[in-house]
Design a protein around this motif. Sequence first.
Motif, PDB file in Angstrom:
ATOM      1  N   PHE A  62       0.877  -1.170   0.000  1.00 30.81           N
ATOM      2  CA  PHE A  62       0.000   0.000   0.000  1.00 30.81           C
ATOM      3  C   PHE A  62       0.918   1.225   0.000  1.00 30.81           C
ATOM      4  O   PHE A  62       1.672   1.435   0.953  1.00 30.81           O
ATOM      5  CB  PHE A  62      -0.909   0.012   1.234  1.00 30.81           C
ATOM      6  CG  PHE A  62      -1.972  -1.049   1.221  1.00 30.81           C
ATOM      7  CD1 PHE A  62      -3.242  -0.772   0.729  1.00 30.81           C
ATOM      8  CD2 PHE A  62      -1.704  -2.319   1.689  1.00 30.81           C
ATOM      9  CE1 PHE A  62      -4.225  -1.747   0.708  1.00 30.81           C
ATOM     10  CE2 PHE A  62      -2.685  -3.313   1.678  1.00 30.81           C
ATOM     11  CZ  PHE A  62      -3.948  -3.025   1.186  1.00 30.81           C
ATOM     12  N   THR A  63       0.852   2.014  -1.077  1.00 30.79           N
ATOM     13  CA  THR A  63       1.758   3.150  -1.228  1.00 30.79           C
ATOM     14  C   THR A  63       1.014   4.461  -1.011  1.00 30.79           C
ATOM     15  O   THR A  63       0.080   4.787  -1.741  1.00 30.79           O
ATOM     16  CB  THR A  63       2.407   3.142  -2.625  1.00 30.79           C
ATOM     17  OG1 THR A  63       3.061   1.891  -2.832  1.00 30.79           O
ATOM     18  CG2 THR A  63       3.434   4.266  -2.734  1.00 30.79           C
ATOM     19  N   PHE A  64       1.454   5.204  -0.003  1.00 30.36           N
ATOM     20  CA  PHE A  64       0.857   6.488   0.359  1.00 30.36           C
ATOM     21  C   PHE A  64       1.731   7.604  -0.205  1.00 30.36           C
ATOM     22  O   PHE A  64       2.896   7.737   0.188  1.00 30.36           O
ATOM     23  CB  PHE A  64       0.773   6.632   1.880  1.00 30.36           C
ATOM     24  CG  PHE A  64      -0.132   5.637   2.550  1.00 30.36           C
ATOM     25  CD1 PHE A  64      -1.434   5.976   2.885  1.00 30.36           C
ATOM     26  CD2 PHE A  64       0.329   4.354   2.851  1.00 30.36           C
ATOM     27  CE1 PHE A  64      -2.267   5.056   3.509  1.00 30.36           C
ATOM     28  CE2 PHE A  64      -0.498   3.424   3.464  1.00 30.36           C
ATOM     29  CZ  PHE A  64      -1.803   3.781   3.794  1.00 30.36           C
ATOM     30  N   SER A  65       1.172   8.408  -1.111  1.00 25.35           N
ATOM     31  CA  SER A  65       1.940   9.470  -1.770  1.00 25.35           C
ATOM     32  C   SER A  65       1.384  10.836  -1.395  1.00 25.35           C
ATOM     33  O   SER A  65       0.191  11.097  -1.551  1.00 25.35           O
ATOM     34  CB  SER A  65       1.885   9.307  -3.295  1.00 25.35           C
ATOM     35  OG  SER A  65       2.445   8.064  -3.680  1.00 25.35           O
ATOM     36  N   ALA A  66       2.262  11.708  -0.908  1.00 31.95           N
ATOM     37  CA  ALA A  66       1.850  13.062  -0.546  1.00 31.95           C
ATOM     38  C   ALA A  66       1.588  13.884  -1.803  1.00 31.95           C
ATOM     39  O   ALA A  66       2.170  13.631  -2.861  1.00 31.95           O
ATOM     40  CB  ALA A  66       2.930  13.730   0.291  1.00 31.95           C
ATOM     41  N   PRO A  67       0.713  14.902  -1.716  1.00 33.71           N
ATOM     42  CA  PRO A  67       0.524  15.823  -2.855  1.00 33.71           C
ATOM     43  C   PRO A  67       1.852  16.463  -3.266  1.00 33.71           C
ATOM     44  O   PRO A  67       2.757  16.619  -2.439  1.00 33.71           O
ATOM     45  CB  PRO A  67      -0.456  16.864  -2.293  1.00 33.71           C
ATOM     46  CG  PRO A  67      -1.187  16.150  -1.211  1.00 33.71           C
ATOM     47  CD  PRO A  67      -0.179  15.229  -0.588  1.00 33.71           C
ATOM     48  N   LYS A  68       1.959  16.833  -4.531  1.00 30.86           N
ATOM     49  CA  LYS A  68       3.240  17.332  -5.051  1.00 30.86           C
ATOM     50  C   LYS A  68       3.738  18.553  -4.293  1.00 30.86           C
ATOM     51  O   LYS A  68       4.930  18.656  -3.982  1.00 30.86           O
ATOM     52  CB  LYS A  68       3.090  17.674  -6.537  1.00 30.86           C
ATOM     53  CG  LYS A  68       4.415  17.862  -7.253  1.00 30.86           C
ATOM     54  CD  LYS A  68       5.199  16.553  -7.267  1.00 30.86           C
ATOM     55  CE  LYS A  68       6.488  16.671  -8.038  1.00 30.86           C
ATOM     56  NZ  LYS A  68       7.241  15.390  -8.050  1.00 30.86           N
ATOM     57  N   SER A  69       2.842  19.492  -3.980  1.00 33.10           N
ATOM     58  CA  SER A  69       3.285  20.698  -3.275  1.00 33.10           C
ATOM     59  C   SER A  69       3.793  20.364  -1.874  1.00 33.10           C
ATOM     60  O   SER A  69       4.708  21.017  -1.359  1.00 33.10           O
ATOM     61  CB  SER A  69       2.138  21.709  -3.182  1.00 33.10           C
ATOM     62  OG  SER A  69       1.038  21.166  -2.480  1.00 33.10           O
ATOM     63  N   VAL A  70       3.224  19.339  -1.257  1.00 32.83           N
ATOM     64  CA  VAL A  70       3.678  18.898   0.071  1.00 32.83           C
ATOM     65  C   VAL A  70       5.088  18.324  -0.042  1.00 32.83           C
ATOM     66  O   VAL A  70       5.961  18.608   0.792  1.00 32.83           O
ATOM     67  CB  VAL A  70       2.690  17.863   0.663  1.00 32.83           C
ATOM     68  CG1 VAL A  70       3.220  17.311   1.981  1.00 32.83           C
ATOM     69  CG2 VAL A  70       1.318  18.498   0.852  1.00 32.83           C
ATOM     70  N   SER A  71       5.308  17.527  -1.078  1.00 32.56           N
ATOM     71  CA  SER A  71       6.650  16.984  -1.309  1.00 32.56           C
ATOM     72  C   SER A  71       7.659  18.104  -1.539  1.00 32.56           C
ATOM     73  O   SER A  71       8.786  18.063  -1.024  1.00 32.56           O
ATOM     74  CB  SER A  71       6.639  16.050  -2.529  1.00 32.56           C
ATOM     75  OG  SER A  71       5.862  14.901  -2.285  1.00 32.56           O
ATOM     76  N   MET A  72       7.276  19.111  -2.301  1.00 31.72           N
ATOM     77  CA  MET A  72       8.190  20.227  -2.573  1.00 31.72           C
ATOM     78  C   MET A  72       8.539  20.986  -1.300  1.00 31.72           C
ATOM     79  O   MET A  72       9.703  21.327  -1.065  1.00 31.72           O
ATOM     80  CB  MET A  72       7.555  21.163  -3.607  1.00 31.72           C
ATOM     81  CG  MET A  72       7.407  20.546  -4.984  1.00 31.72           C
ATOM     82  SD  MET A  72       6.416  21.570  -6.104  1.00 31.72           S
ATOM     83  CE  MET A  72       7.497  22.992  -6.272  1.00 31.72           C
ATOM     84  N   GLN A  73       7.530  21.261  -0.466  1.00 34.16           N
ATOM     85  CA  GLN A  73       7.783  21.998   0.769  1.00 34.16           C
ATOM     86  C   GLN A  73       8.665  21.190   1.715  1.00 34.16           C
ATOM     87  O   GLN A  73       9.526  21.744   2.409  1.00 34.16           O
ATOM     88  CB  GLN A  73       6.455  22.343   1.454  1.00 34.16           C
ATOM     89  CG  GLN A  73       6.578  23.285   2.647  1.00 34.16           C
ATOM     90  CD  GLN A  73       6.999  24.692   2.239  1.00 34.16           C
ATOM     91  OE1 GLN A  73       6.682  25.157   1.151  1.00 34.16           O
ATOM     92  NE2 GLN A  73       7.734  25.376   3.114  1.00 34.16           N
ATOM     93  N   ALA A  74       8.460  19.876   1.727  1.00 33.29           N
ATOM     94  CA  ALA A  74       9.248  19.027   2.623  1.00 33.29           C
ATOM     95  C   ALA A  74      10.663  18.807   2.118  1.00 33.29           C
ATOM     96  O   ALA A  74      11.633  18.933   2.874  1.00 33.29           O
ATOM     97  CB  ALA A  74       8.545  17.681   2.794  1.00 33.29           C
ATOM     98  N   LEU A  75      10.795  18.499   0.821  1.00 33.03           N
ATOM     99  CA  LEU A  75      12.068  18.014   0.301  1.00 33.03           C
ATOM    100  C   LEU A  75      12.922  19.084  -0.366  1.00 33.03           C
ATOM    101  O   LEU A  75      14.143  18.952  -0.425  1.00 33.03           O
ATOM    102  CB  LEU A  75      11.802  16.877  -0.699  1.00 33.03           C
ATOM    103  CG  LEU A  75      10.979  15.711  -0.127  1.00 33.03           C
ATOM    104  CD1 LEU A  75      10.672  14.689  -1.222  1.00 33.03           C
ATOM    105  CD2 LEU A  75      11.694  15.047   1.040  1.00 33.03           C
ATOM    106  N   ILE A  76      12.280  20.148  -0.872  1.00 31.46           N
ATOM    107  CA  ILE A  76      13.050  21.233  -1.482  1.00 31.46           C
ATOM    108  C   ILE A  76      13.218  22.385  -0.478  1.00 31.46           C
ATOM    109  O   ILE A  76      14.324  22.869  -0.258  1.00 31.46           O
ATOM    110  CB  ILE A  76      12.375  21.739  -2.770  1.00 31.46           C
ATOM    111  CG1 ILE A  76      12.323  20.595  -3.803  1.00 31.46           C
ATOM    112  CG2 ILE A  76      13.136  22.929  -3.352  1.00 31.46           C
ATOM    113  CD1 ILE A  76      11.592  20.943  -5.079  1.00 31.46           C
TER     114      ILE A  76
END
Length: 221
Positions: free
Chosen positions: A82-96
Amino acid sequence: MLTHHAIENAGRASRYFSAQDDYYSKEGQGVWLGRGAEKLGLRGEVDPARFRALLEGRLPDGRLIPVTFKAETGAKRHGWDFTFSAPKSVSMQALIAGDQAIIEAHNKAVRDTLALMEQHAIARKKTGGTSHREHTGNLVAAAFQHELSRAKDPQLHTHVVVMNMTERSDGQWRALSNEELFKRTKLLGAAYRASLARHLQALGYEIRLTDKEGGFELAHI
């Protein structure tokens, strides 16, 4: 977003838990989740050898769980991803932008959703010659957090590998009857998004809805 697929013995399974190409732990060590994992004494970081043994249906005490097969192909069901993927903007705020608190918000949302999944864990049991379904309330799972998509873009997501096992009320470990989990995939995905949004708002972020099913992005991106 929540997606899922079966881990079977036909080609794909060997890649997922072979010592030569350990897909899940490539980006970091996983952690054990679920009441079933606690019952087996599994806590903290995932041990790769134990992970592979559980996927093969072998308990820590050496017992083997009766296996289930996909009828049309004869493929053994080791478990489900089961793969849980965050919204793209959430990924950007977290990882960038580097906000580690967002990663923890994502992890909390995954744990919240797994607790809901456990409410729908079922095993079959025979009583007096009659087979019935028992709600067990426990799953054995390993969560692996990844931060890149297959295209190498920043993408915060977690693979929750649910083993094909659960403990019944009689203390016997048996294969999962997974129909209830699969029927509720949309509900579980919505629960993950709602939990993530709630944790993000608690951090002070504003969100904007993107569809009628609870999809969202961070308002400032």
